[in-house]
Write a protein that holds these residues in place. Structure first.
Motif, PDB file in Angstrom:
ATOM      1  N   MET A   1       0.823  -1.157  -0.085  1.00 22.35           N
ATOM      2  CA  MET A   1      -0.100   0.023   0.090  1.00 22.35           C
ATOM      3  C   MET A   1       0.835   0.993  -0.159  1.00 22.35           C
ATOM      4  O   MET A   1       2.088   1.144   0.569  1.00 22.35           O
ATOM      5  CB  MET A   1      -1.019  -0.069   1.140  1.00 22.35           C
ATOM      6  CG  MET A   1      -1.894   1.230   1.233  1.00 22.35           C
ATOM      7  SD  MET A   1      -2.983   1.085   2.778  1.00 22.35           S
ATOM      8  CE  MET A   1      -1.898   1.251   4.235  1.00 22.35           C
ATOM      9  N   GLY A   2       0.388   2.257  -0.654  1.00 23.07           N
ATOM     10  CA  GLY A   2       1.327   3.760  -0.714  1.00 23.07           C
ATOM     11  C   GLY A   2       1.439   4.059   0.553  1.00 23.07           C
ATOM     12  O   GLY A   2       0.400   3.886   1.395  1.00 23.07           O
ATOM     13  N   LYS A   3       2.117   5.172   0.601  1.00 23.07           N
ATOM     14  CA  LYS A   3       2.203   5.958   1.984  1.00 23.07           C
ATOM     15  C   LYS A   3       0.786   6.931   2.050  1.00 23.07           C
ATOM     16  O   LYS A   3       0.264   6.993   1.126  1.00 23.07           O
ATOM     17  CB  LYS A   3       3.370   7.089   1.861  1.00 23.07           C
ATOM     18  CG  LYS A   3       4.713   6.125   1.939  1.00 23.07           C
ATOM     19  CD  LYS A   3       5.872   7.250   2.083  1.00 23.07           C
ATOM     20  CE  LYS A   3       6.000   8.143   0.967  1.00 23.07           C
ATOM     21  NZ  LYS A   3       7.142   9.082   1.151  1.00 23.07           N
ATOM     22  N   SER A 126     -13.522  -8.289  -4.420  1.00 21.97           N
ATOM     23  CA  SER A 126     -12.580  -8.393  -3.341  1.00 21.97           C
ATOM     24  C   SER A 126     -11.187  -8.074  -4.070  1.00 21.97           C
ATOM     25  O   SER A 126     -10.971  -8.736  -4.870  1.00 21.97           O
ATOM     26  CB  SER A 126     -12.660  -9.677  -2.399  1.00 21.97           C
ATOM     27  OG  SER A 126     -13.752  -9.548  -1.864  1.00 21.97           O
ATOM     28  N   PHE A 127     -10.361  -7.129  -3.261  1.00 22.85           N
ATOM     29  CA  PHE A 127      -9.033  -7.016  -3.940  1.00 22.85           C
ATOM     30  C   PHE A 127      -8.037  -7.597  -3.062  1.00 22.85           C
ATOM     31  O   PHE A 127      -8.286  -7.845  -1.671  1.00 22.85           O
ATOM     32  CB  PHE A 127      -8.694  -5.572  -4.060  1.00 22.85           C
ATOM     33  CG  PHE A 127      -8.826  -4.711  -2.941  1.00 22.85           C
ATOM     34  CD1 PHE A 127      -7.917  -4.677  -2.004  1.00 22.85           C
ATOM     35  CD2 PHE A 127     -10.219  -4.262  -2.581  1.00 22.85           C
ATOM     36  CE1 PHE A 127      -7.995  -3.853  -0.867  1.00 22.85           C
ATOM     37  CE2 PHE A 127     -10.330  -3.328  -1.328  1.00 22.85           C
ATOM     38  CZ  PHE A 127      -9.245  -3.333  -0.488  1.00 22.85           C
ATOM     39  N   THR A 128      -6.836  -8.022  -3.647  1.00 19.49           N
ATOM     40  CA  THR A 128      -5.637  -8.621  -2.809  1.00 19.49           C
ATOM     41  C   THR A 128      -4.483  -7.489  -2.889  1.00 19.49           C
ATOM     42  O   THR A 128      -3.592  -7.935  -2.097  1.00 19.49           O
ATOM     43  CB  THR A 128      -5.308  -9.781  -3.459  1.00 19.49           C
ATOM     44  OG1 THR A 128      -4.978  -9.907  -5.099  1.00 19.49           O
ATOM     45  CG2 THR A 128      -6.357 -10.877  -3.166  1.00 19.49           C
ATOM     46  N   GLU A 129      -4.425  -6.730  -3.646  1.00 21.53           N
ATOM     47  CA  GLU A 129      -3.562  -5.483  -3.707  1.00 21.53           C
ATOM     48  C   GLU A 129      -4.222  -4.299  -3.422  1.00 21.53           C
ATOM     49  O   GLU A 129      -5.205  -3.977  -4.303  1.00 21.53           O
ATOM     50  CB  GLU A 129      -2.657  -5.780  -4.859  1.00 21.53           C
ATOM     51  CG  GLU A 129      -1.778  -7.110  -4.950  1.00 21.53           C
ATOM     52  CD  GLU A 129      -1.069  -7.292  -6.226  1.00 21.53           C
ATOM     53  OE1 GLU A 129      -0.671  -6.222  -6.763  1.00 21.53           O
ATOM     54  OE2 GLU A 129      -0.755  -8.393  -6.642  1.00 21.53           O
ATOM     55  N   CYS A 130      -3.438  -3.203  -2.864  1.00 21.00           N
ATOM     56  CA  CYS A 130      -3.954  -1.882  -2.852  1.00 21.00           C
ATOM     57  C   CYS A 130      -2.919  -0.903  -2.790  1.00 21.00           C
ATOM     58  O   CYS A 130      -1.923  -1.005  -1.883  1.00 21.00           O
ATOM     59  CB  CYS A 130      -5.098  -1.801  -1.316  1.00 21.00           C
ATOM     60  SG  CYS A 130      -5.685   0.009  -1.427  1.00 21.00           S
ATOM     61  N   THR A 131      -2.987   0.024  -3.652  1.00 28.96           N
ATOM     62  CA  THR A 131      -2.061   0.953  -3.774  1.00 28.96           C
ATOM     63  C   THR A 131      -2.623   2.472  -3.482  1.00 28.96           C
ATOM     64  O   THR A 131      -3.641   2.768  -4.533  1.00 28.96           O
ATOM     65  CB  THR A 131      -1.103   0.895  -5.056  1.00 28.96           C
ATOM     66  OG1 THR A 131      -0.595  -0.322  -5.135  1.00 28.96           O
ATOM     67  CG2 THR A 131      -0.058   2.282  -5.072  1.00 28.96           C
ATOM     68  N   VAL A 132      -2.431   3.280  -2.700  1.00 23.65           N
ATOM     69  CA  VAL A 132      -2.921   4.511  -2.440  1.00 23.65           C
ATOM     70  C   VAL A 132      -1.861   5.488  -2.500  1.00 23.65           C
ATOM     71  O   VAL A 132      -0.839   5.432  -1.716  1.00 23.65           O
ATOM     72  CB  VAL A 132      -3.820   4.707  -1.221  1.00 23.65           C
ATOM     73  CG1 VAL A 132      -4.081   5.893  -1.058  1.00 23.65           C
ATOM     74  CG2 VAL A 132      -4.632   3.456  -0.916  1.00 23.65           C
ATOM     75  N   THR A 133      -1.936   6.510  -3.447  1.00 20.09           N
ATOM     76  CA  THR A 133      -1.029   7.558  -3.518  1.00 20.09           C
ATOM     77  C   THR A 133      -1.545   9.036  -3.489  1.00 20.09           C
ATOM     78  O   THR A 133      -2.833   9.017  -3.780  1.00 20.09           O
ATOM     79  CB  THR A 133      -0.208   7.411  -4.770  1.00 20.09           C
ATOM     80  OG1 THR A 133      -1.034   7.330  -5.852  1.00 20.09           O
ATOM     81  CG2 THR A 133       0.740   6.088  -4.957  1.00 20.09           C
ATOM     82  N   ASN A 149      -5.191   8.882  -5.388  1.00 23.56           N
ATOM     83  CA  ASN A 149      -5.478   8.193  -6.340  1.00 23.56           C
ATOM     84  C   ASN A 149      -5.157   6.675  -6.157  1.00 23.56           C
ATOM     85  O   ASN A 149      -4.411   6.411  -4.859  1.00 23.56           O
ATOM     86  CB  ASN A 149      -4.102   8.368  -7.291  1.00 23.56           C
ATOM     87  CG  ASN A 149      -4.138   9.826  -7.659  1.00 23.56           C
ATOM     88  OD1 ASN A 149      -5.077  10.252  -8.209  1.00 23.56           O
ATOM     89  ND2 ASN A 149      -2.988  10.609  -7.278  1.00 23.56           N
ATOM     90  N   VAL A 150      -6.054   5.807  -6.373  1.00 22.60           N
ATOM     91  CA  VAL A 150      -6.100   4.421  -5.803  1.00 22.60           C
ATOM     92  C   VAL A 150      -6.098   3.542  -7.011  1.00 22.60           C
ATOM     93  O   VAL A 150      -6.738   3.726  -7.903  1.00 22.60           O
ATOM     94  CB  VAL A 150      -7.369   4.073  -4.918  1.00 22.60           C
ATOM     95  CG1 VAL A 150      -7.555   2.849  -4.601  1.00 22.60           C
ATOM     96  CG2 VAL A 150      -7.220   5.327  -3.884  1.00 22.60           C
ATOM     97  N   GLU A 151      -5.458   2.441  -6.891  1.00 22.59           N
ATOM     98  CA  GLU A 151      -5.403   1.158  -7.559  1.00 22.59           C
ATOM     99  C   GLU A 151      -5.856  -0.017  -6.993  1.00 22.59           C
ATOM    100  O   GLU A 151      -4.839  -0.414  -5.923  1.00 22.59           O
ATOM    101  CB  GLU A 151      -4.001   1.042  -8.665  1.00 22.59           C
ATOM    102  CG  GLU A 151      -4.305  -0.066  -9.504  1.00 22.59           C
ATOM    103  CD  GLU A 151      -2.911  -0.213 -10.404  1.00 22.59           C
ATOM    104  OE1 GLU A 151      -2.818  -0.822 -11.456  1.00 22.59           O
ATOM    105  OE2 GLU A 151      -1.713   0.613 -10.119  1.00 22.59           O
ATOM    106  N   LEU A 152      -6.670  -0.932  -7.138  1.00 21.74           N
ATOM    107  CA  LEU A 152      -7.101  -1.888  -6.630  1.00 21.74           C
ATOM    108  C   LEU A 152      -6.919  -3.194  -7.668  1.00 21.74           C
ATOM    109  O   LEU A 152      -7.455  -3.047  -8.581  1.00 21.74           O
ATOM    110  CB  LEU A 152      -8.443  -2.029  -6.283  1.00 21.74           C
ATOM    111  CG  LEU A 152      -8.774  -0.920  -5.224  1.00 21.74           C
ATOM    112  CD1 LEU A 152     -10.457  -1.184  -4.766  1.00 21.74           C
ATOM    113  CD2 LEU A 152      -7.964  -0.886  -4.005  1.00 21.74           C
ATOM    114  N   CYS A 153      -6.175  -4.266  -7.231  1.00 25.04           N
ATOM    115  CA  CYS A 153      -5.727  -5.501  -7.872  1.00 25.04           C
ATOM    116  C   CYS A 153      -6.309  -6.653  -7.127  1.00 25.04           C
ATOM    117  O   CYS A 153      -6.350  -6.672  -6.001  1.00 25.04           O
ATOM    118  CB  CYS A 153      -4.620  -5.564  -8.614  1.00 25.04           C
ATOM    119  SG  CYS A 153      -3.759  -3.885  -9.160  1.00 25.04           S
ATOM    120  N   ARG A 154      -6.377  -7.738  -8.105  1.00 25.94           N
ATOM    121  CA  ARG A 154      -6.541  -8.957  -7.348  1.00 25.94           C
ATOM    122  C   ARG A 154      -5.829 -10.184  -8.310  1.00 25.94           C
ATOM    123  O   ARG A 154      -5.454  -9.994  -9.351  1.00 25.94           O
ATOM    124  CB  ARG A 154      -7.969  -9.639  -7.237  1.00 25.94           C
ATOM    125  CG  ARG A 154      -8.487  -9.892  -8.777  1.00 25.94           C
ATOM    126  CD  ARG A 154      -9.864 -10.532  -8.483  1.00 25.94           C
ATOM    127  NE  ARG A 154     -10.658 -10.671 -10.097  1.00 25.94           N
ATOM    128  CZ  ARG A 154     -11.802 -11.335 -10.078  1.00 25.94           C
ATOM    129  NH1 ARG A 154     -12.343 -11.800  -8.997  1.00 25.94           N
ATOM    130  NH2 ARG A 154     -12.385 -11.405 -11.414  1.00 25.94           N
TER     131      ARG A 154
END
Length: 314
Positions: A1-3, A126-133, A149-154
């Motif tokens: 996850m992003g900072k 449901s997601f397994t990866e989450c990146t927040v910037t 800004n968000v990206e959700l992946c699985r």
């Protein structure tokens, strides 16, 4: 996850002229682009050879160098590029943000992170990866809000190989765009969650009740269906959100306890710099950043001016 948020100001950093910064950022960007392009070509060639030649050694000889280019060349160049941009332009970014939305609270009162996104369920998958910037919290005309800004992946496992006898793991992007939270913006009696049902939009007019129900599921926090509570004003708000840019598509919208949350698939980047921007143009970076703040201003105006938030019945 992003900072949680970016550290804009790096103490003791040596200041560079725009020309020097342009040259250095351009070098990093060029290295990243070339490495990614070559890596993709090698990986694709390896996949093709797996079906044509079925030679494990040849596949490894192509795929492994391709992956190495991603991990050992492109990724470090991207990291250095972003760090240098924040080091040299962070002060400007912080000044513009404070000018637009005021000082940020510590700690955040409207966080956007893995925990919040998992509970809110703005996406039904449901997601397994989450990146927040680029998470920031501030005020817009008295409205407390946060955005990121968000990206959700699985990760998905599926069969592969010539005889469909192997398993491979791939990453599937579920959502890439912005998530926005607003405090005390709507009628506290409202309890409606809209979730995209991932149907192709084509030319359907989502202001039409039948078309809207085809594309969005409406329910309460407890899961009760409330299609009959979706007003024309709410359908109109969704339509306007999806026309904020050519690529915008609503993933989820929540109106509950007087608060609003939305997830909008879009190429728009809030308080950041998109990957496709030419980083040799330093003045262009500054202009893009300030334009992204104006974009958030316009989006918040669109939301706050909507009669859908009053809870008026159809």
């Amino acid at each position: 996850m992003g900072k949680k948020r970016n550290d804009f100001d790096i103490v003791g950093a040596e200041r560079m002229t725009d020309a020097e910064l342009s040259k250095k950022l351009g070098s990093y960007q060029r290295t990243e682009d070339i490495s990614i392009s070559l890596g993709v070509i090698l990986v694709i060639a390896g996949c093709i050879s797996m079906f044509i030649r079925r030679d494990p050694l040849l596949v490894c000889a192509l795929v492994f160098p391709g992956v190495a280019l991603f991990l050992l060349v492109a990724k470090p160049a991207q990291t250095k590029k972003k760090a240098l941009m924040q080091q040299q332009l962070g002060g400007f970014f912080r000044t513009e943000l404070t000018k637009a939305f005021g000082p940020e609270p510590e700690p955040a009162t409207l966080p956007i992170d893995w925990g919040y996104l998992a509970v809110a369920k703005l996406s039904t998958v449901s997601f397994t990866e989450c990146t927040v910037t680029d998470f920031h919290e501030g005020e817009h005309k008295g409205l407390r809000f946060s955005a990121a800004n968000v990206e959700l992946c699985r990760t998905v496992e599926e069969k592969s190989g010539p005889d469909n006898d192997n398993w491979m793991t791939r990453t599937e992007t579920l959502f890439r765009g912005i998530v926005v939270r607003c405090k005390d913006i709507c009628d506290p009696a409202l309890d409606i969650t809209l979730n995209d049902m991932f149907q192709e939009r084509k030319k359907d007019d989502i202001t039409d009740p039948a078309a809207f129900q085809k594309h969005f599921a409406a329910h309460t926090a407890s899961g009760q269906e409330v299609d009959d509570q979706v007003t024309p004003q709410l359908r109109e708000l969704v339509k306007k959100l999806e026309t904020t840019s050519r690529t915008s598509k609503l993933c989820g919208l929540i109106l509950r306890d007087g608060d609003l949350a939305l997830a909008l698939n879009t190429q728009y980047v809030f308080a950041g710099v998109p990957e496709w921007l030419d980083l040799r143009d330093i003045d262009g970076i500054r202009k893009w950043f300030t334009a992204s703040l104006t974009g958030m201003d316009n989006l918040l105006d669109l939301i706050t001016e909507s009669p859908a938030l009053t809870g008026a019945a159809e």
